[in-house]
Scaffold this active site. Structure first.
Site, PDB file in Angstrom:
ATOM      1  N   ALA A  69       0.848  -1.186   0.000  1.00  0.00           N
ATOM      2  CA  ALA A  69       0.000   0.000   0.000  1.00  0.00           C
ATOM      3  C   ALA A  69       0.886   1.240   0.000  1.00  0.00           C
ATOM      4  CB  ALA A  69      -0.894  -0.024   1.227  1.00  0.00           C
ATOM      5  N   GLY A 112       0.513  -5.150   0.918  1.00  0.00           N
ATOM      6  CA  GLY A 112      -0.669  -5.326   0.070  1.00  0.00           C
ATOM      7  C   GLY A 112      -0.326  -6.012  -1.245  1.00  0.00           C
ATOM      8  N   GLU A 115      -0.403  -9.574  -0.555  1.00  0.00           N
ATOM      9  CA  GLU A 115      -1.801  -9.984  -0.329  1.00  0.00           C
ATOM     10  C   GLU A 115      -2.564 -10.106  -1.647  1.00  0.00           C
ATOM     11  OE1 GLU A 115      -1.927  -6.772   2.613  1.00  0.00           O
ATOM     12  OE2 GLU A 115      -2.945  -8.195   3.930  1.00  0.00           O
ATOM     13  N   GLU A 135       4.640  -5.034   7.194  1.00  0.00           N
ATOM     14  CA  GLU A 135       3.831  -4.019   7.885  1.00  0.00           C
ATOM     15  C   GLU A 135       4.289  -3.777   9.317  1.00  0.00           C
ATOM     16  OE1 GLU A 135       2.584  -6.329   5.875  1.00  0.00           O
ATOM     17  OE2 GLU A 135       0.913  -5.519   4.721  1.00  0.00           O
TER      18      GLU A 135
HETATM   19  N1  CAA Z   1       4.569   3.256  -0.624  1.00  0.00           N
HETATM   20  C1  CAA Z   1       4.997   4.399  -1.150  1.00  0.00           C
HETATM   21  N2  CAA Z   1       6.196   4.560  -1.786  1.00  0.00           N
HETATM   22  C2  CAA Z   1       6.971   3.489  -1.872  1.00  0.00           C
HETATM   23  C3  CAA Z   1       6.600   2.232  -1.335  1.00  0.00           C
HETATM   24  C4  CAA Z   1       5.330   2.142  -0.692  1.00  0.00           C
HETATM   25  N3  CAA Z   1       4.852   0.995  -0.181  1.00  0.00           N
HETATM   26  N4  CAA Z   1       7.603   1.353  -1.569  1.00  0.00           N
HETATM   27  C5  CAA Z   1       8.567   2.017  -2.244  1.00  0.00           C
HETATM   28  N5  CAA Z   1       8.186   3.308  -2.419  1.00  0.00           N
HETATM   29  C6  CAA Z   1       8.935   4.360  -3.105  1.00  0.00           C
HETATM   30  C7  CAA Z   1      10.093   4.851  -2.264  1.00  0.00           C
HETATM   31  O1  CAA Z   1       9.655   5.796  -1.314  1.00  0.00           O
HETATM   32  C8  CAA Z   1      11.001   5.429  -3.333  1.00  0.00           C
HETATM   33  O2  CAA Z   1      10.466   6.684  -3.719  1.00  0.00           O
HETATM   34  P1  CAA Z   1      11.511   7.941  -3.915  1.00  0.00           P
HETATM   35  O3  CAA Z   1      12.383   7.504  -5.076  1.00  0.00           O
HETATM   36  O4  CAA Z   1      10.604   9.066  -4.256  1.00  0.00           O
HETATM   37  O5  CAA Z   1      12.261   8.064  -2.649  1.00  0.00           O
HETATM   38  C9  CAA Z   1      10.785   4.492  -4.515  1.00  0.00           C
HETATM   39  O6  CAA Z   1       9.555   3.822  -4.278  1.00  0.00           O
HETATM   40  C10 CAA Z   1      11.860   3.438  -4.617  1.00  0.00           C
HETATM   41  O7  CAA Z   1      11.956   2.772  -3.372  1.00  0.00           O
HETATM   42  P2  CAA Z   1      13.327   2.575  -2.568  1.00  0.00           P
HETATM   43  O8  CAA Z   1      14.268   3.689  -2.860  1.00  0.00           O
HETATM   44  O9  CAA Z   1      12.981   2.346  -1.135  1.00  0.00           O
HETATM   45  O10 CAA Z   1      13.857   1.239  -3.264  1.00  0.00           O
HETATM   46  P3  CAA Z   1      14.830   0.141  -2.631  1.00  0.00           P
HETATM   47  O11 CAA Z   1      15.153  -0.775  -3.759  1.00  0.00           O
HETATM   48  O12 CAA Z   1      15.911   0.745  -1.857  1.00  0.00           O
HETATM   49  O13 CAA Z   1      13.906  -0.666  -1.567  1.00  0.00           O
HETATM   50  C11 CAA Z   1      11.919  -1.790  -0.842  1.00  0.00           C
HETATM   51  C12 CAA Z   1      12.825  -1.418  -2.021  1.00  0.00           C
HETATM   52  C13 CAA Z   1      12.638  -2.740   0.106  1.00  0.00           C
HETATM   53  C14 CAA Z   1      10.671  -2.483  -1.419  1.00  0.00           C
HETATM   54  C15 CAA Z   1      11.518  -0.525  -0.058  1.00  0.00           C
HETATM   55  O14 CAA Z   1      11.032   0.438  -0.992  1.00  0.00           O
HETATM   56  C16 CAA Z   1      10.446  -0.743   0.953  1.00  0.00           C
HETATM   57  O15 CAA Z   1      10.712  -1.239   2.030  1.00  0.00           O
HETATM   58  N6  CAA Z   1       9.172  -0.320   0.648  1.00  0.00           N
HETATM   59  C17 CAA Z   1       8.078  -0.394   1.562  1.00  0.00           C
HETATM   60  C18 CAA Z   1       7.552  -1.813   1.715  1.00  0.00           C
HETATM   61  C19 CAA Z   1       6.441  -1.868   2.726  1.00  0.00           C
HETATM   62  O16 CAA Z   1       6.598  -1.561   3.882  1.00  0.00           O
HETATM   63  N7  CAA Z   1       5.221  -2.305   2.286  1.00  0.00           N
HETATM   64  C20 CAA Z   1       4.059  -2.429   3.099  1.00  0.00           C
HETATM   65  C21 CAA Z   1       3.185  -1.228   2.959  1.00  0.00           C
HETATM   66  S1  CAA Z   1       1.822  -1.241   4.102  1.00  0.00           S
HETATM   67  C22 CAA Z   1       0.654  -2.268   3.414  1.00  0.00           C
HETATM   68  O17 CAA Z   1       0.842  -2.790   2.321  1.00  0.00           O
HETATM   69  C23 CAA Z   1      -0.599  -2.427   4.210  1.00  0.00           C
HETATM   70  C24 CAA Z   1      -1.592  -3.402   3.675  1.00  0.00           C
HETATM   71  O18 CAA Z   1      -1.490  -4.599   3.868  1.00  0.00           O
HETATM   72  C25 CAA Z   1      -2.800  -2.959   2.980  1.00  0.00           C
END
Ligand code: CAA
Length: 261
Positions: A69, A112, A115, A135
Site C-alpha cells: 500500500a 498489500g 496480499e 507491515e
Molecule cells: N509506498 C509508497 N512509496 C513506496 C513504497 C510504498 N509501499 N515502496 C517504495 N516506495 C517508493 C520509495 O519511497 C522510493 O520513492 P523515492 O524515489 O521518491 O524516494 C521508490 O519507491 C523506490 O523505493 P526505494 O528507494 O525504497 O527502493 P529500494 O530498492 O531501496 O527498496 C523496498 C525497495 C525494500 C521495497 C523498499 O522500498 C520498501 O521497504 N518499501 C516499503 C515496503 C512496505 O513496507 N510495504 C508495506 C506497505 S503497508 C501495506 O501494504 C498495508 C496493507 O497490507 C494494505
C-alpha cells in the site's frame, strides 16, 4: 499519462481468451495507491463481465510486483478516516473474481502487494521474486487478508515468521513452502504465466469457475459444507453444453470446443 483503455496506473491488454493486467507505477515500485486500487478493481470487474476473456494474468512487469500500500498516502491518516475509506475492503472484486487469475511475480511483492498475490489462483514467480509482509516495521499489520491467507496457504509458523519479522521470502523458498507454483527465470515470468492462462482458457469456463469456487470454499467452510457445495456444482455441470461436448469429444477421440454454456 493515460493509457489506451483510460487507466493511468495500469496497462490492460486483452488477447482473447486471456487478458494481462500490468500494475504500472514503476517510480514507486507499483505502490498501491487508492487510485491504482480503484483502477485495478474496475478493470477486473470489466474483465469478469467480458465473455471473451477466460483467464487473466496479473503482473507488475519485469522488475517489481508491488511494494505494498502507498505509505505516503497512509502515513498521516487516522483510524476513523481509514475505516471510512475502507481501502482494504475495496479488494472485493479481486477476492471475488470468478475467472482464474494467474499472478506473474518478479521482484518485491510486499504488504498489500503480497496480499494481492495471495488472492490469485496460480502464482508464477521469477527468480527475483520476494514475498513478504513488512507491515510490522511500520507499526501496523496486514490489512488485505495477509494474516488469514498466509496460514491457510503455508501454515501457522511460516505465517507467524513472515508477520512478526517482516522478512521477505525469496522465490525458491516460497516455492518450497507452497506459496508459489513455479519459479522461472525473471525474463520469462510473464510469458510463462500467459502460457498457463492460455492453457486454462482452453478449458470449459463454467467448470473452471466452479473448480475455483470449490477450492476457495475449502478455505472458508467445514469439510462437510465444502463437500456438499462441491457435489452441487458437480451435478450442476451436467446441465451444461460444455459437459456434453467434453465427454462426447473424449469418446469421439477429438479435442473439445467449449463455449461456456
Ligand atoms: N509506498 C509508497 N512509496 C513506496 C513504497 C510504498 N509501499 N515502496 C517504495 N516506495 C517508493 C520509495 O519511497 C522510493 O520513492 P523515492 O524515489 O521518491 O524516494 C521508490 O519507491 C523506490 O523505493 P526505494 O528507494 O525504497 O527502493 P529500494 O530498492 O531501496 O527498496 C523496498 C525497495 C525494500 C521495497 C523498499 O522500498 C520498501 O521497504 N518499501 C516499503 C515496503 C512496505 O513496507 N510495504 C508495506 C506497505 S503497508 C501495506 O501494504 C498495508 C496493507 O497490507 C494494505
Amino acid at each position: 499519462m493515460i493509457g489506451a483503455m483510460g487507466y493511468e496506473h495500469l496497462l490492460v491488454d486483452v488477447e482473447a481468451p486471456i487478458a494481462t493486467v500490468t500494475l504500472n507505477r514503476p517510480r514507486v515500485l507499483n505502490a498501491l495507491s487508492p487510485d491504482l486500487i480503484r483502477e485495478l478493481t474496475t478493470a477486473l470487474s470489466e474483465l469478469d463481465a467480458d465473455d471473451s476473456v477466460r483467464a487473466v494474468v496479473l503482473t507488475g512487469g519485469p522488475k517489481v510486483f508491488a511494494a505494498g500500500a502507498d505509505i505516503s498516502d497512509m502515513a498521516d491518516r487516522g483510524a476513523v478516516d481509514q475505516l471510512r475509506r475502507d481501502q482494504t475492503g475495496r479488494w472485493a472484486p479481486l477476492a471475488g473474481f470468478s475467472k482464474p487469475l494467474v499472478a506473474a511475480v518478479n521482484g518485491y511483492a510486499l504488504g498489500g502487494g503480497c496480499e494481492v498475490v495471495l488472492m490469485c489462483d496460480v502464482v508464477i514467480a521469477g527468480e527475483t521474486a520476494r514475498l513478504g509482509q513488512p507491515e510490522i516495521n511500520l507499526g501496523i499489520i496486514p490489512g488485505a487478508g495477509g494474516t488469514q491467507r498466509w496460514p491457510r496457504t503455508a501454515g501457522k509458523y511460516v505465517a507467524m515468521e513472515a508477520m512478526l519479522t517482516g522478512q521477505p521470502i525469496p522465490a525458491q523458498r516460497a516455492y518450497e513452502l507452497g506459496l508459489v507454483n513455479k519459479v522461472v527465470p525473471a525474463e520469462v515470468t510473464v510469458e510463462i504465466a500467459k502460457r498457463v492462462a492460455r492453457q486454462i482458457a482452453e478449458k470449459p469456463p463454467l467448470a473452471a469457475r466452479m473448480a475455483k469456487e470449490a477450492v476457495l470454499k475449502a478455505f472458508e467452510s467445514p469439510l462437510s459444507e465444502g463437500l456438499a457445495s462441491e457435489r452441487k456444482s458437480f451435478y450442476f455441470l451436467f446441465a451444461t453444453e460444455d459437459q456434453k461436448e467434453g465427454m462426447h469429444a473424449f469418446l469421439e477421440k477429438r479435442k473439445g470446443v467449449f463455449k461456456g454454456r
